[in-house]
Design a protein around this motif. Structure first.
Motif, PDB file in Angstrom:
ATOM      1  N   LYS A   3       0.861  -1.242   0.237  1.00 33.11           N
ATOM      2  CA  LYS A   3       0.019   0.008   0.099  1.00 33.11           C
ATOM      3  C   LYS A   3       0.777   1.192   0.107  1.00 33.11           C
ATOM      4  N   LEU A   4       0.818   1.930  -1.225  1.00 30.63           N
ATOM      5  CA  LEU A   4       1.652   3.287  -1.354  1.00 30.63           C
ATOM      6  C   LEU A   4       0.858   4.335  -1.417  1.00 30.63           C
ATOM      7  N   ILE A   5       1.283   5.601  -1.143  1.00 32.55           N
ATOM      8  CA  ILE A   5       0.525   6.574  -1.385  1.00 32.55           C
ATOM      9  C   ILE A   5       1.589   7.705  -2.045  1.00 32.55           C
ATOM     10  N   ILE A   6       1.245   8.462  -2.981  1.00 32.55           N
ATOM     11  CA  ILE A   6       1.874   9.440  -3.525  1.00 32.55           C
ATOM     12  C   ILE A   6       1.120  10.767  -2.877  1.00 32.55           C
ATOM     13  N   ILE A   7       2.104  11.644  -2.399  1.00 28.56           N
ATOM     14  CA  ILE A   7       1.726  12.919  -1.653  1.00 28.56           C
ATOM     15  C   ILE A   7       1.912  13.869  -2.558  1.00 28.56           C
ATOM     16  N   ASN A   8       1.711  14.759  -3.352  1.00 27.38           N
ATOM     17  CA  ASN A   8       2.022  15.947  -4.106  1.00 27.38           C
ATOM     18  C   ASN A   8       1.725  17.160  -3.467  1.00 27.38           C
ATOM     19  N   GLY A   9       2.744  18.048  -3.408  1.00 26.07           N
ATOM     20  CA  GLY A   9       2.466  19.603  -2.923  1.00 26.07           C
ATOM     21  C   GLY A   9       2.051  20.470  -3.877  1.00 26.07           C
ATOM     22  N   PRO A  10       2.238  21.753  -3.550  1.00 28.96           N
ATOM     23  CA  PRO A  10       1.780  22.863  -4.140  1.00 28.96           C
ATOM     24  C   PRO A  10       2.035  23.099  -5.772  1.00 28.96           C
ATOM     25  N   ASN A  11       1.103  23.462  -6.615  1.00 26.48           N
ATOM     26  CA  ASN A  11       1.128  23.662  -8.030  1.00 26.48           C
ATOM     27  C   ASN A  11       1.330  22.570  -9.065  1.00 26.48           C
ATOM     28  N   LEU A  15       0.077  20.061 -13.256  1.00 24.58           N
ATOM     29  CA  LEU A  15       0.942  19.430 -14.292  1.00 24.58           C
ATOM     30  C   LEU A  15       0.198  19.179 -15.854  1.00 24.58           C
ATOM     31  N   GLY A  16       1.048  19.325 -16.923  1.00 25.96           N
ATOM     32  CA  GLY A  16       0.323  19.184 -18.204  1.00 25.96           C
ATOM     33  C   GLY A  16       0.126  20.774 -18.528  1.00 25.96           C
ATOM     34  N   LYS A  17      -0.106  21.626 -17.758  1.00 24.39           N
ATOM     35  CA  LYS A  17      -0.274  22.976 -18.150  1.00 24.39           C
ATOM     36  C   LYS A  17       0.766  23.942 -17.711  1.00 24.39           C
ATOM     37  N   ARG A  18       1.247  23.518 -16.597  1.00 20.28           N
ATOM     38  CA  ARG A  18       2.482  24.543 -16.031  1.00 20.28           C
ATOM     39  C   ARG A  18       3.983  24.226 -16.642  1.00 20.28           C
ATOM     40  N   GLU A  19       4.297  25.093 -17.330  1.00 19.82           N
ATOM     41  CA  GLU A  19       5.749  25.054 -17.680  1.00 19.82           C
ATOM     42  C   GLU A  19       6.230  23.769 -18.243  1.00 19.82           C
ATOM     43  N   PRO A  20       5.352  23.318 -19.298  1.00 21.23           N
ATOM     44  CA  PRO A  20       5.861  22.083 -19.918  1.00 21.23           C
ATOM     45  C   PRO A  20       7.100  21.669 -20.311  1.00 21.23           C
ATOM     46  N   ILE A  44      -2.041   2.028  -5.054  1.00 20.46           N
ATOM     47  CA  ILE A  44      -1.417   3.135  -5.022  1.00 20.46           C
ATOM     48  C   ILE A  44      -2.371   4.334  -5.205  1.00 20.46           C
ATOM     49  N   GLU A  45      -2.516   4.959  -4.174  1.00 23.97           N
ATOM     50  CA  GLU A  45      -3.346   6.253  -3.933  1.00 23.97           C
ATOM     51  C   GLU A  45      -2.432   7.509  -4.066  1.00 23.97           C
ATOM     52  N   HIS A  46      -3.437   8.493  -4.184  1.00 26.55           N
ATOM     53  CA  HIS A  46      -2.889   9.792  -4.459  1.00 26.55           C
ATOM     54  C   HIS A  46      -3.629  11.004  -3.719  1.00 26.55           C
ATOM     55  N   PHE A  47      -2.921  11.832  -3.120  1.00 27.67           N
ATOM     56  CA  PHE A  47      -3.226  13.311  -2.462  1.00 27.67           C
ATOM     57  C   PHE A  47      -2.473  14.138  -2.883  1.00 27.67           C
ATOM     58  N   GLN A  48      -3.281  15.364  -3.322  1.00 29.21           N
ATOM     59  CA  GLN A  48      -2.463  16.654  -3.611  1.00 29.21           C
ATOM     60  C   GLN A  48      -3.022  17.690  -2.793  1.00 29.21           C
ATOM     61  N   SER A  49      -2.141  18.467  -2.417  1.00 23.88           N
ATOM     62  CA  SER A  49      -2.855  19.762  -1.636  1.00 23.88           C
ATOM     63  C   SER A  49      -1.612  21.123  -1.893  1.00 23.88           C
ATOM     64  N   ASN A  50      -2.343  22.144  -2.042  1.00 25.41           N
ATOM     65  CA  ASN A  50      -1.326  23.365  -1.987  1.00 25.41           C
ATOM     66  C   ASN A  50      -1.271  24.113  -0.769  1.00 25.41           C
ATOM     67  N   LEU A  71       6.879  11.346  -1.548  1.00 27.85           N
ATOM     68  CA  LEU A  71       6.355  12.835  -1.340  1.00 27.85           C
ATOM     69  C   LEU A  71       7.318  13.480  -2.252  1.00 27.85           C
ATOM     70  N   ASN A  72       6.324  14.329  -3.069  1.00 32.36           N
ATOM     71  CA  ASN A  72       6.906  15.710  -3.888  1.00 32.36           C
ATOM     72  C   ASN A  72       6.358  16.679  -3.203  1.00 32.36           C
ATOM     73  N   ALA A  73       7.150  17.433  -2.149  1.00 34.46           N
ATOM     74  CA  ALA A  73       6.458  18.479  -1.402  1.00 34.46           C
ATOM     75  C   ALA A  73       6.715  19.759  -2.259  1.00 34.46           C
TER      76      ALA A  73
END
Length: 138
Positions: A3-11, A15-20, A44-50, A71-73
């Motif tokens: 059981k893994l989780i990807i946690i993404n931080g601000p902005n 992805l796909g729109k920002r500075e390709p 694989i779960e995913h959580f993102q927050s700014n 973790l990509n903070a």
């Protein structure tokens, strides 16, 4: 099943729109769908927050029951003592991930408050950095 989780931080929701030229043209949702298809034997779960506090809350929530955290903070990597402390406080191993090579960017991005307490760091391989982190837990 791991059981893994990807946690993404601000902005990273942009992805796909920002500075390709730096982050590529694929949205994270599109990428996540391909990863889940490829690693069907891994949850694989995913959580993102700014919001910094929400990232800390999620780390504390999953940090004693999951097999791994990717973790990509984002910018908080370089500024958040609180996120660094949260990684130190939990038991679940954390792999710090960055899409870009942060050492090839502005000097303030060369420091991480997460790295001293992470299992490892993967950076500079685009979205493949996440897949390399998944493989580190298998």
């Amino acid at each position: 099943m791991k059981k893994l989780i990807i946690i993404n931080g601000p902005n990273l929701n942009l992805l796909g729109k920002r500075e390709p030229n730096i982050y590529g043209s694929l949205s994270f949702t599109e990428f996540l769908d391909t990863i889940k298809e490829k690693y069907k034997t891994v949850s694989i779960e995913h959580f993102q927050s700014n919001i910094e506090g929400e990232l800390i809350d999620k780390l504390q929530e999953v940090g004693f029951s999951y097999d791994g955290i990717i973790l990509n903070a984002a910018a908080y990597t370089h500024t958040s003592v609180g996120i660094g402390d949260a990684v130190k406080a939990i038991e679940t191993p954390v792999v710090e991930v960055h899409i870009s090579n942060t050492f090839g960017r502005e000097e303030f991005r060369h420091h991480s408050y997460i790295a001293p307490n992470a299992k490892g760091i993967i950076l500079g391989f685009g979205l493949q950095s996440y897949e390399l982190a998944i493989q580190s837990f298998l």
